[in-house]
Write a protein that holds these residues in place. Structure first.
Motif, PDB file in Angstrom:
ATOM      1  N   GLU A  93     -15.974  34.548  -2.883  1.00 15.71           N
ATOM      2  CA  GLU A  93     -16.108  35.498  -1.767  1.00 15.71           C
ATOM      3  C   GLU A  93     -17.529  35.486  -1.211  1.00 15.71           C
ATOM      4  OE1 GLU A  93     -14.090  39.377  -1.745  1.00 15.71           O
ATOM      5  OE2 GLU A  93     -13.384  38.841  -3.749  1.00 15.71           O
ATOM      6  N   LYS A  94     -18.519  35.453  -2.087  1.00 15.39           N
ATOM      7  CA  LYS A  94     -19.920  35.410  -1.655  1.00 15.39           C
ATOM      8  C   LYS A  94     -20.175  34.154  -0.825  1.00 15.39           C
ATOM      9  CE  LYS A  94     -23.942  37.052  -3.031  1.00 15.39           C
ATOM     10  NZ  LYS A  94     -24.449  38.349  -2.633  1.00 15.39           N
ATOM     11  N   CYS A  95     -19.654  33.024  -1.269  1.00 13.75           N
ATOM     12  CA  CYS A  95     -19.816  31.775  -0.517  1.00 13.75           C
ATOM     13  C   CYS A  95     -19.195  31.900   0.871  1.00 13.75           C
ATOM     14  CB  CYS A  95     -19.178  30.609  -1.263  1.00 13.75           C
ATOM     15  SG  CYS A  95     -20.081  30.104  -2.734  1.00 13.75           S
ATOM     16  N   LEU A  96     -18.038  32.503   0.948  1.00 17.35           N
ATOM     17  CA  LEU A  96     -17.377  32.669   2.250  1.00 17.35           C
ATOM     18  C   LEU A  96     -18.181  33.581   3.168  1.00 17.35           C
ATOM     19  CD1 LEU A  96     -13.709  32.990   1.031  1.00 17.35           C
ATOM     20  CD2 LEU A  96     -14.566  31.245   2.628  1.00 17.35           C
ATOM     21  N   LYS A  97     -18.732  34.640   2.613  1.00 13.51           N
ATOM     22  CA  LYS A  97     -19.455  35.627   3.431  1.00 13.51           C
ATOM     23  C   LYS A  97     -20.772  35.110   3.972  1.00 13.51           C
ATOM     24  CE  LYS A  97     -17.508  39.709   1.192  1.00 13.51           C
ATOM     25  NZ  LYS A  97     -17.756  40.765   0.197  1.00 13.51           N
ATOM     26  N   GLN A  98     -21.443  34.242   3.218  1.00 14.82           N
ATOM     27  CA  GLN A  98     -22.786  33.867   3.648  1.00 14.82           C
ATOM     28  C   GLN A  98     -22.951  32.392   3.997  1.00 14.82           C
ATOM     29  OE1 GLN A  98     -25.239  33.262  -0.463  1.00 14.82           O
ATOM     30  NE2 GLN A  98     -25.537  35.164   0.581  1.00 14.82           N
ATOM     31  N   SER A  99     -21.852  31.692   4.169  1.00 16.44           N
ATOM     32  CA  SER A  99     -21.940  30.268   4.478  1.00 16.44           C
ATOM     33  C   SER A  99     -21.884  29.998   5.972  1.00 16.44           C
ATOM     34  CB  SER A  99     -20.792  29.505   3.799  1.00 16.44           C
ATOM     35  OG  SER A  99     -20.998  29.441   2.414  1.00 16.44           O
ATOM     36  N   SER A 100     -22.358  28.808   6.321  1.00 18.28           N
ATOM     37  CA  SER A 100     -22.235  28.329   7.695  1.00 18.28           C
ATOM     38  C   SER A 100     -20.762  28.072   7.982  1.00 18.28           C
ATOM     39  CB  SER A 100     -23.010  27.023   7.839  1.00 18.28           C
ATOM     40  OG  SER A 100     -22.398  26.013   7.043  1.00 18.28           O
ATOM     41  N   SER A 101     -20.450  27.895   9.248  1.00 14.21           N
ATOM     42  CA  SER A 101     -19.054  27.622   9.615  1.00 14.21           C
ATOM     43  C   SER A 101     -18.570  26.324   8.960  1.00 14.21           C
ATOM     44  CB  SER A 101     -18.890  27.571  11.132  1.00 14.21           C
ATOM     45  OG  SER A 101     -19.679  26.541  11.669  1.00 14.21           O
ATOM     46  N   HIS A 102     -19.465  25.367   8.773  1.00 15.34           N
ATOM     47  CA  HIS A 102     -19.105  24.109   8.109  1.00 15.34           C
ATOM     48  C   HIS A 102     -18.575  24.371   6.702  1.00 15.34           C
ATOM     49  CE1 HIS A 102     -19.352  20.009   6.584  1.00 15.34           C
ATOM     50  NE2 HIS A 102     -20.116  20.467   5.609  1.00 15.34           N
ATOM     51  N   TRP A 103     -19.316  25.144   5.912  1.00 16.43           N
ATOM     52  CA  TRP A 103     -18.890  25.413   4.534  1.00 16.43           C
ATOM     53  C   TRP A 103     -17.698  26.347   4.483  1.00 16.43           C
ATOM     54  CZ3 TRP A 103     -18.961  23.129   0.180  1.00 16.43           C
ATOM     55  CH2 TRP A 103     -19.916  22.139  -0.049  1.00 16.43           C
ATOM     56  N   ARG A 104     -17.649  27.316   5.377  1.00 19.77           N
ATOM     57  CA  ARG A 104     -16.468  28.196   5.429  1.00 19.77           C
ATOM     58  C   ARG A 104     -15.215  27.359   5.671  1.00 19.77           C
ATOM     59  NH1 ARG A 104     -16.142  33.518   5.916  1.00 19.77           N
ATOM     60  NH2 ARG A 104     -14.470  33.404   7.438  1.00 19.77           N
ATOM     61  N   THR A 105     -15.309  26.384   6.559  1.00 19.01           N
ATOM     62  CA  THR A 105     -14.167  25.519   6.859  1.00 19.01           C
ATOM     63  C   THR A 105     -13.745  24.722   5.629  1.00 19.01           C
ATOM     64  OG1 THR A 105     -14.824  25.362   9.168  1.00 19.01           O
ATOM     65  CG2 THR A 105     -13.346  23.647   8.348  1.00 19.01           C
ATOM     66  N   ILE A 106     -14.705  24.184   4.898  1.00 18.80           N
ATOM     67  CA  ILE A 106     -14.397  23.423   3.678  1.00 18.80           C
ATOM     68  C   ILE A 106     -13.634  24.295   2.688  1.00 18.80           C
ATOM     69  CG2 ILE A 106     -15.431  22.369   1.610  1.00 18.80           C
ATOM     70  CD1 ILE A 106     -17.641  21.286   3.491  1.00 18.80           C
ATOM     71  N   VAL A 107     -14.157  25.500   2.446  1.00 19.67           N
ATOM     72  CA  VAL A 107     -13.533  26.391   1.461  1.00 19.67           C
ATOM     73  C   VAL A 107     -12.158  26.849   1.961  1.00 19.67           C
ATOM     74  CG1 VAL A 107     -13.757  28.574   0.209  1.00 19.67           C
ATOM     75  CG2 VAL A 107     -15.778  27.144   0.578  1.00 19.67           C
ATOM     76  N   ILE A 108     -12.073  27.252   3.203  1.00 19.53           N
ATOM     77  CA  ILE A 108     -10.799  27.757   3.743  1.00 19.53           C
ATOM     78  C   ILE A 108      -9.734  26.675   3.744  1.00 19.53           C
ATOM     79  CG2 ILE A 108      -9.677  28.618   5.846  1.00 19.53           C
ATOM     80  CD1 ILE A 108     -12.292  30.268   6.322  1.00 19.53           C
ATOM     81  N   ARG A 109     -10.106  25.456   4.075  1.00 22.20           N
ATOM     82  CA  ARG A 109      -9.121  24.357   4.028  1.00 22.20           C
ATOM     83  C   ARG A 109      -8.565  24.175   2.622  1.00 22.20           C
ATOM     84  NH1 ARG A 109     -11.999  20.073   7.952  1.00 22.20           N
ATOM     85  NH2 ARG A 109     -11.112  20.852   9.884  1.00 22.20           N
ATOM     86  N   GLU A 110      -9.452  24.274   1.649  1.00 21.67           N
ATOM     87  CA  GLU A 110      -8.999  24.130   0.265  1.00 21.67           C
ATOM     88  C   GLU A 110      -8.075  25.279  -0.131  1.00 21.67           C
ATOM     89  OE1 GLU A 110     -10.919  23.948  -4.180  1.00 21.67           O
ATOM     90  OE2 GLU A 110     -12.072  23.045  -2.548  1.00 21.67           O
ATOM     91  N   LEU A 111      -8.414  26.483   0.289  1.00 17.53           N
ATOM     92  CA  LEU A 111      -7.619  27.649  -0.084  1.00 17.53           C
ATOM     93  C   LEU A 111      -6.286  27.726   0.638  1.00 17.53           C
ATOM     94  CD1 LEU A 111     -10.403  30.401  -0.161  1.00 17.53           C
ATOM     95  CD2 LEU A 111      -9.496  29.075  -2.082  1.00 17.53           C
TER      96      LEU A 111
END
Length: 135
Positions: A93-111
């Motif tokens: 959750e912390k990674c999602l809240k404070q990441s750039s759109s690039h990293w949010r996309t990586i995590v969200i795609r995986e989830l």
């Protein structure tokens, strides 16, 4: 220094967590390069621990971007599993809240990959991670 050399033991201990947080709050990031590297190296050991996950979260708050990216890379491919665990789900959750759109996309795609998303929707911790991802 002793904290860096014993980071795995100190970072997974209740009292050790307090020491790590105190050091992170009083030292400048430039003074903590070795500690940051060691925490990043130990990411998977710390992220799933009841105290270590707070060490990772605290480092994500104060470390330079390169260290934060290194921590996220260590978790890449494991975000689904980490989202379903009590302690590591907070780090995701912390990674999602404070990441750039690039990293949010990586995590969200995986989830949101099938059938992962169905599992996360029913999971008591994963559900909160998905809500964070969608907000």
């Amino acid at each position: 220094d002793a904290l860096t050399n014993n980071c795995a033991q100190i970072g997974t201990d209740h009292h050790g967590l307090r020491v790590v947080k105190a050091v992170l709050s009083v030292r400048r990031p430039q003074e903590l390069t070795r500690l940051f590297k060691q925490v990043a190296r130990l990411t998977m050991k710390l992220v799933e621990n009841q105290y270590g996950n707070y060490v990772i979260q605290s480092v994500l708050d104060v470390a330079p971007p390169g260290v934060r990216t290194n921590i996220k890379v260590k978790m890449e491919g494991k975000y689904m599993r980490l989202s379903k665990q009590k302690f590591s789900s907070n780090v995701v959750e912390k990674c999602l809240k404070q990441s750039s759109s690039h990293w949010r996309t990586i995590v969200i795609r995986e989830l949101t990959a099938q059938p992962a998303v169905a599992e996360l929707l029913r999971d008591r911790y994963g559900n909160y991670v998905l809500q964070t991802a969608l907000s």
